[in-house]
Design an enzyme around this catalytic site. Structure first.
Site, mmCIF file in Angstrom:
data_model
loop_
_atom_site.group_PDB
_atom_site.id
_atom_site.type_symbol
_atom_site.label_atom_id
_atom_site.label_comp_id
_atom_site.label_asym_id
_atom_site.label_seq_id
_atom_site.Cartn_x
_atom_site.Cartn_y
_atom_site.Cartn_z
ATOM 1 N N GLN A 32 0.826 -1.200 0.000
ATOM 2 C CA GLN A 32 0.000 0.000 0.000
ATOM 3 C C GLN A 32 0.862 1.253 0.000
ATOM 4 O OE1 GLN A 32 -2.121 -0.483 3.755
ATOM 5 N NE2 GLN A 32 -0.235 -1.247 4.639
ATOM 6 N N ASP A 140 0.376 -13.081 7.287
ATOM 7 C CA ASP A 140 -0.987 -12.912 6.825
ATOM 8 C C ASP A 140 -1.909 -13.378 7.952
ATOM 9 O OD1 ASP A 140 -3.496 -14.349 5.627
ATOM 10 O OD2 ASP A 140 -2.866 -12.927 4.090
ATOM 11 N N ALA A 141 -2.881 -12.561 8.310
ATOM 12 C CA ALA A 141 -3.715 -12.865 9.471
ATOM 13 C C ALA A 141 -4.482 -14.171 9.310
ATOM 14 C CB ALA A 141 -4.682 -11.712 9.723
ATOM 15 N N ASP A 158 -8.457 -4.703 13.533
ATOM 16 C CA ASP A 158 -8.182 -3.307 13.195
ATOM 17 C C ASP A 158 -7.461 -3.218 11.859
ATOM 18 O OD1 ASP A 158 -8.214 -0.530 13.555
ATOM 19 O OD2 ASP A 158 -6.189 -0.556 14.386
ATOM 20 N N PRO A 167 -6.369 -7.265 0.066
ATOM 21 C CA PRO A 167 -6.530 -8.557 0.742
ATOM 22 C C PRO A 167 -7.317 -8.443 2.035
ATOM 23 C CG PRO A 167 -4.283 -7.738 1.002
ATOM 24 C CD PRO A 167 -4.958 -6.842 0.004
#
Length: 305
Positions: A32, A140-141, A158, A167
């Protein structure tokens, strides 16, 4: 030099702006565009892909609202907490106010945000990163949730807004929220921001809130107003066990807060708690309306400006 204003769309035909007096950091990470901007009215803040995350003057409103209602519903006792995203760390800072919290795991995929925040956002603070109870996991969560087996008493979502192609959208979908539910203890709570619930901007927030209710069987919404966002903001709580957010009086919540939480808060107390959960009629109507297309991807369909 041309005067710069941040401009972001809240809903079609509705935008919110901040005058920029200095560009402190502008960098593109793998994921980003990250900007730290000094604004005229609200001080220094973090913007991701042009969208406001936190600014100094009212960051505490968002961070306290995301943490303390759930922590007080847990009587200040959440031995293990997972924070998904939250790059700048305001939410982690608030969680670590509780001596009853043994561990806070922050899962963040973009470490550039964490590094920039620690250097350039002093209003959020950096001391919490030295707390031995804090652990940063770069992942990656969804991968983390799929492999972590030790349960959590609280999971806070959050992530930044799920713009088209981001994503982040996967983490708001029902499959991901079901995975979150599996990673909670029986008394555990899930907290997620849902978004703007202004007169013409509530549909997106209602969809996220609907998913929480679908997965958990119950969803409890509450409001805050970070003025820098230019809109009233909905947060949702999902619980595996029956939950009444208004079971305790403001005075009882104040006593509990004094017993369980260290330091002085600027937003949250027992009276604020009740005010947050007493939703106005128009918001209740927006949240109870049927979702137009439950199978559609959860994406914030706004113009990138």
């Amino acid at each position: 030099m041309t005067e710069r204003w941040t401009v972001e769309e809240i809903a079609p035909g509705e935008r919110h702006c901040h005058r920029v007096v200095e560009e402190v950091v502008v960098v593109d990470s793998e994921f980003q565009r990250i900007e730290v901007l000094e604004t005229q009215g609200y001080g220094r803040g973090l913007f991701l892909d042009g969208r406001i995350q936190h600014v100094a003057a009212d960051e505490y409103i968002y961070s306290e609202a995301m943490v303390h209602p759930a922590m007080q519903l847990l009587d200040g006792r959440a031995a293990r907490v997972l924070c998904v995203g939250a790059g700048p760390g305001g939410i982690v800072r608030e969680l670590l106010r509780y001596p009853g919290v043994r561990e806070v795991v922050q899962v963040e995929i973009d470490t550039t945000v964490v590094d920039i925040a620690s250097r350039h956002l002093p209003s959020v603070g950096a001391d919490f990163r030295l707390d031995p109870r804090y652990r940063l996991v770069v992942a990656d969560a969804l991968d983390y949730l799929a492999t972590e087996r030790e349960p959590f008493d609280l999971i806070v979502n959050d992530l930044s807004e799920p713009l088209p192609g981001s994503p982040a959208g996967r983490l708001f979908a029902a499959e991901a929220v079901r995975l979150v539910r599996q990673r909670l203890t029986g008394r555990g709570l899930y907290v997620s921001w849902c978004g703007s619930v202004g007169p013409v901007s509530a549909e997106f927030a209602a969809r996220i809130f609907h998913v929480i209710g679908e997965v958990f069987g119950q969803a409890h919404g509450y409001l805050s107003y970070p003025q820098s966002y230019g809109t009233v903001w909905l947060t949702g709580i999902g619980a595996r066990s029956p939950l009444d957010p208004l079971a305790h009086s403001p005075a009882e919540l104040d006593q509990r807060l004094a017993r369980t939480c260290a330091g002085e808060l600027r937003l949250y107390d027992g009276q604020t708690h009740h005010h947050m959960f007493l939703l106005p009629k128009n918001v209740r109507a927006a949240l109870s309306a049927p979702v137009a297309d439950p199978a559609a991807p959860i994406e914030l369909l706004v113009e990138r400006l």
